[in-house]
Design a protein around this motif. Structure first.
Motif, PDB file in Angstrom:
ATOM      1  N   VAL A   1       0.861  -1.251  -0.010  1.00 28.98           N
ATOM      2  CA  VAL A   1       0.115  -0.013  -0.130  1.00 28.98           C
ATOM      3  C   VAL A   1       0.951   1.077   0.185  1.00 28.98           C
ATOM      4  O   VAL A   1       1.894   1.239   0.722  1.00 28.98           O
ATOM      5  CB  VAL A   1      -1.088  -0.056   1.110  1.00 28.98           C
ATOM      6  CG1 VAL A   1      -0.409   0.004   2.421  1.00 28.98           C
ATOM      7  CG2 VAL A   1      -1.931   1.005   0.989  1.00 28.98           C
TER       8      VAL A   1
ATOM      9  N   SER B   1      -6.980  -3.714  -1.862  1.00 28.50           N
ATOM     10  CA  SER B   1      -5.705  -3.544  -1.195  1.00 28.50           C
ATOM     11  C   SER B   1      -5.583  -4.576  -0.057  1.00 28.50           C
ATOM     12  O   SER B   1      -4.635  -4.293   0.658  1.00 28.50           O
ATOM     13  CB  SER B   1      -5.253  -2.334  -0.862  1.00 28.50           C
ATOM     14  OG  SER B   1      -5.561  -1.370  -1.906  1.00 28.50           O
TER      15      SER B   1
ATOM     16  N   GLN C   1      -2.516  -3.610   6.240  1.00 29.12           N
ATOM     17  CA  GLN C   1      -2.671  -4.339   4.840  1.00 29.12           C
ATOM     18  C   GLN C   1      -2.318  -5.861   5.211  1.00 29.12           C
ATOM     19  O   GLN C   1      -1.178  -5.897   5.879  1.00 29.12           O
ATOM     20  CB  GLN C   1      -1.659  -3.833   3.864  1.00 29.12           C
ATOM     21  CG  GLN C   1      -1.884  -4.512   2.599  1.00 29.12           C
ATOM     22  CD  GLN C   1      -1.029  -3.895   1.327  1.00 29.12           C
ATOM     23  OE1 GLN C   1       0.207  -3.245   1.773  1.00 29.12           O
ATOM     24  NE2 GLN C   1      -1.595  -3.857   0.367  1.00 29.12           N
TER      25      GLN C   1
END
Length: 171
Positions: free
Chosen positions: A91, A140, A166
């Motif tokens: 990310v 994501s 993430q």
């Protein structure tokens, strides 16, 4: 000579008691002993088996339903695990800013370090922020680690402070 004198004494007392009874009393006592013996047999052996069977008849459909739910969850987990093996780009601040601006959300502050994203939004529609979170999770693999949403006086508007992480590794 008997090994247990107590049993011999008890047998003698019972013989004296039994011989003192007439035939009618012996029949009544024998019948009473048979009824008591049958009640004990029923209470100890039959009644628990009958109630246990009834209980199982009600529990088995529930347990089958639970097994079906567990199987569905297991297959869903397997699908998710196979999806987690796909390579996801790390990310970045630009990626988050792009996804926010695509939804018309203006971040007051935004920081991205390693796999952690911190976002502070002054005013946003609640439905809009929830949609953005779902989209970020799909695109994501950002999951909410910490969220603080404060309702604003405007109808449906909130102030949001979020910490997202993430998920890059496998399950």
């Amino acid at each position: 000579m008997m090994k247990y004198p107590f049993l011999q004494q008890s047998k003698q007392q019972f013989d004296v008691f039994w011989n003192a009874r007439d035939a009618r009393e012996k029949k009544l006592l024998t019948s009473a002993v048979i009824v008591i013996f049958a009640a004990v047999i029923y209470a100890v052996f039959l009644e628990p088996a009958i109630t246990g069977r009834t209980k199982l008849e009600t529990q088995i459909p529930e347990l089958r339903q639970q097994v079906a739910e567990i199987s569905a969850l297991s297959s869903q987990q397997a699908k998710l695990a196979s999806g987690m093996n796909q390579v996801i780009d790390p990310v970045s601040k630009e990626l988050v800013e792009t996804s926010l601006s695509a939804r018309g959300i203006k971040a007051q502050s935004l920081s991205v370090t390693d796999d952690i994203v911190r976002v502070q939004i002054q005013s946003v529609a609640y439905a809009n922020i929830m949609d953005w979170l779902l989209e970020s999770q799909r695109a994501s693999r950002l999951t909410v680690e910490e969220a603080r949403l404060i309702a604003l006086p405007e109808n449906g508007q909130v102030s949001a402070t979020l910490m997202l992480k993430q998920q890059r590794g496998g399950l």
